[in-house]
Enzyme design. Structure first.
Site, PDB file in Angstrom:
ATOM      1  N   ASP A  14       0.690  -1.075  -0.072  1.00 25.31           N
ATOM      2  CA  ASP A  14      -0.043  -0.027   0.005  1.00 25.31           C
ATOM      3  C   ASP A  14       0.833   1.308  -0.017  1.00 25.31           C
ATOM      4  OD1 ASP A  14      -2.307  -1.717   0.282  1.00 25.31           O
ATOM      5  OD2 ASP A  14      -1.807  -2.046   2.258  1.00 25.31           O
ATOM      6  N   LYS A  17       2.881   2.374  -5.176  1.00 25.58           N
ATOM      7  CA  LYS A  17       3.679   1.895  -6.155  1.00 25.58           C
ATOM      8  C   LYS A  17       2.532   2.036  -7.767  1.00 25.58           C
ATOM      9  CE  LYS A  17       3.798  -2.186  -4.463  1.00 25.58           C
ATOM     10  NZ  LYS A  17       3.234  -1.833  -3.140  1.00 25.58           N
ATOM     11  N   GLY A  18       1.338   1.679  -7.622  1.00 32.77           N
ATOM     12  CA  GLY A  18       0.607   1.836  -8.804  1.00 32.77           C
ATOM     13  C   GLY A  18       0.576   3.092  -9.358  1.00 32.77           C
ATOM     14  N   ASN A  39      -5.111 -10.211  -4.728  1.00 36.57           N
ATOM     15  CA  ASN A  39      -5.030  -9.703  -3.601  1.00 36.57           C
ATOM     16  C   ASN A  39      -4.339  -8.519  -3.399  1.00 36.57           C
ATOM     17  OD1 ASN A  39      -2.477 -11.001  -4.288  1.00 36.57           O
ATOM     18  ND2 ASN A  39      -1.942 -11.407  -2.210  1.00 36.57           N
ATOM     19  N   GLY A  41      -3.992  -4.604  -4.719  1.00 32.85           N
ATOM     20  CA  GLY A  41      -4.627  -3.270  -5.250  1.00 32.85           C
ATOM     21  C   GLY A  41      -4.011  -2.098  -5.581  1.00 32.85           C
ATOM     22  N   HIS A  42      -3.753  -1.872  -6.900  1.00 31.60           N
ATOM     23  CA  HIS A  42      -3.225  -0.582  -7.128  1.00 31.60           C
ATOM     24  C   HIS A  42      -4.217   0.574  -7.362  1.00 31.60           C
ATOM     25  CE1 HIS A  42       1.013  -2.585  -7.912  1.00 31.60           C
ATOM     26  NE2 HIS A  42       0.492  -2.571  -6.612  1.00 31.60           N
ATOM     27  N   THR A 130      -6.590 -12.073   2.368  1.00 30.06           N
ATOM     28  CA  THR A 130      -7.835 -11.239   1.543  1.00 30.06           C
ATOM     29  C   THR A 130      -8.890 -12.309   1.156  1.00 30.06           C
ATOM     30  OG1 THR A 130      -6.575 -11.748  -0.571  1.00 30.06           O
ATOM     31  CG2 THR A 130      -6.214  -9.603   0.869  1.00 30.06           C
ATOM     32  N   ARG A 144       3.166 -29.235  -7.032  1.00 32.99           N
ATOM     33  CA  ARG A 144       3.081 -29.705  -8.521  1.00 32.99           C
ATOM     34  C   ARG A 144       2.016 -30.388  -8.835  1.00 32.99           C
ATOM     35  NH1 ARG A 144       8.099 -30.647  -5.877  1.00 32.99           N
ATOM     36  NH2 ARG A 144       7.607 -32.570  -5.271  1.00 32.99           N
ATOM     37  N   GLN A 225       2.307  -6.035  -3.200  1.00 36.51           N
ATOM     38  CA  GLN A 225       2.721  -6.008  -1.558  1.00 36.51           C
ATOM     39  C   GLN A 225       3.935  -5.042  -1.361  1.00 36.51           C
ATOM     40  OE1 GLN A 225       1.958  -9.434  -3.341  1.00 36.51           O
ATOM     41  NE2 GLN A 225      -0.073  -8.922  -2.769  1.00 36.51           N
ATOM     42  N   ARG A 304     -10.551  -2.678   4.304  1.00 35.15           N
ATOM     43  CA  ARG A 304     -10.368  -2.731   5.764  1.00 35.15           C
ATOM     44  C   ARG A 304      -9.411  -1.506   6.166  1.00 35.15           C
ATOM     45  NH1 ARG A 304      -7.537  -8.582   6.699  1.00 35.15           N
ATOM     46  NH2 ARG A 304      -6.606  -7.991   4.771  1.00 35.15           N
TER      47      ARG A 304
END
Length: 431
Positions: A14, A17-18, A39, A41-42, A130, A144, A225, A304
């Site tokens: 958070d 970065k986006g 999971n 979000g940008h 999430t 695998r 993340q 949240r």
């Protein structure tokens, strides 16, 4: 020579970065997501409109940019389909500008049900995931047994593999977690309408990336993340299921280290964290309310409320070392406007032994209290400022102090959510 930039978070995600990916891809041809899933979000603000992306690389909101989702990402085909359609409704057409690795593990309904079932079973000891099925999907990869994106191209084999793996999951969901059984035929039926939609996007993305580099085109690598949610280097077990530090770029793309020329660590000028786990500088007072209200600190994926605290320079330094950072980008400087004083955590003290700790292990974080350096705040409004010399002197000094502590330069400062609310201390046009 081409210049490739890695952008990753230095906190618990958070960090903003986006926006930075979006701003820098204006002069770059390609942007790559290399780990995580939906999971992450940008949040981007384009012409005062908020756009939240989860799987699609942030730079694709520029029409000239090609996006690549590499094999380090776990992909929910339904979530990705919905995201493409959401962008089309907002006037962004990206379908013909995305490549998806044929080796990316799929996230399907049984992963989501398992994720939710486990959290419910843990109760108060829940990890705070999430609930998107990320962890179980990575488990399938390591064990695998994962279905891969490339499996979508062969419907007959997909049907057989689905039957086998759903039987494996149903045994656990029904017998141990008391969850309803999953119908593999229904999963298959729900996938059919979107298989053709993705068909031409599914490619060998490692080969594509090597071709791009051979042709001397610029690439931005977008992390999800933050460093302390890294499965190996984070505050375990309160972490994500992938490597969100620099190693994840290499394993998640199939490119060697010499292909990454500049590593930019993104950090807020304060700290936040979603979910459970240690948080040494966490606040519970009026400053927490200030950060929450002015910083809009609510998770873009979960909604949240984020926990907030002062900037933790101890962990920031650890992130610098873990990732071999070239420079820092500081975000949300404007959220500090109006505070009488601003604190930076420069060390910890063990509450039992009183030992001073400057380079903690993750085990130390439960039994320490922060040692703060106090700086004067400012009353001037910094939102939207685009030149460093226009910032109040106190803000300039605060930024210079972060550079002194981390021993790397601050190359970008974000003074608001919009693309234009950015100070560049370095000429990125050379990249």
């Amino acid at each position: 020579m081409n210049k490739n930039i890695v952008i990753l978070g230095t906190q618990w995600g958070d960090e903003g970065k986006g926006k930075i990916v979006d701003v820098l891809t204006k002069s770059n041809s390609y942007v790559v997501r290399y780990q995580g899933g939906h999971n992450a979000g940008h949040t981007l603000v384009i012409n005062k409109e908020k756009i939240i992306l989860h799987l699609i690389p942030s730079g694709l909101l520029h029409n000239n940019v090609i996006g690549i989702i590499s094999h380090g990402v776990v992909v929910s085909p339904i979530a990705l389909f919905n995201e493409v359609k959401m962008l089309e409704k907002n006037g962004f057409f990206v379908k013909n500008r995305i490549f998806i690795s044929n080796s990316s593990p799929l996230i399907l309904k049984y992963h989501i049900d398992m994720d939710i079932a486990r959290e419910k079973k843990l109760g108060r000891k829940a990890l705070g995931t999430t609930g998107r099925g990320i962890g179980p999907a990575y488990e399938d990869k390591i064990s695998r047994r994962a279905l891969l994106v490339g499996d979508l191209k062969n419907r007959d084999k997909l049907y057989i593999k689905l039957e086998e793996i759903v039987e494996y999951y149903n045994h656990q969901l029904v017998s141990f977690y008391n969850f309803p059984a999953i119908d593999y035929k229904k999963i298959f039926k729900n996938l059919l309408p979107i298989i053709d939609f993705f068909h031409d996007m599914i490619q060998d993305t490692t080969h594509i990336l090597h071709t791009i580099i051979k042709n001397k085109k610029n690439i931005i690598f977008e992390g999800a993340q933050g460093s302390f949610l890294d499965i190996d280097n984070g505050s375990y077990p309160y972490v994500t299921s992938s490597n969100s530090t620099i190693g994840g770029v290499i394993t998640g793309t199939g490119l060697g280290p010499k292909n990454f020329h500049y590593i930019l660590g993104v950090t807020k000028v304060y700290s936040t964290r979603v979910g459970y786990g240690p948080f040494p500088t966490e606040l519970f007072d009026h400053i927490d309310k200030h950060f929450s209200n002015y910083g809009q600190e609510f998770g873009s994926t979960t909604g949240r409320k984020r926990r907030t605290g002062w900037l933790d320079a101890v962990l920031l330094n650890r992130a610098v070392h873990l990732n071999s950072l070239s420079a820092l980008c500081l975000t949300k400087l404007d959220v500090l406007d109006g505070l009488k004083e601003i604190k930076i955590c420069i060390a910890y003290k063990n509450i039992h032994t009183l030992e001073i700790i400057k380079y903690p292990t993750m085990y130390d974080l439960e039994n320490i209290e922060p040692i703060y350096e106090v700086h004067p705040g400012w009353n001037t409004n910094t939102k939207g400022i685009t030149k460093f010399h226009f910032l109040p002197k106190e803000a300039q000094n605060y930024i210079h102090r972060i550079e002194e502590i981390t021993k790397i330069p601050v190359d970008i400062i974000s003074t608001g959510p919009d693309r234009l609310h950015t100070i560049f201390m370095k000429n990125f046009s050379i990249f």
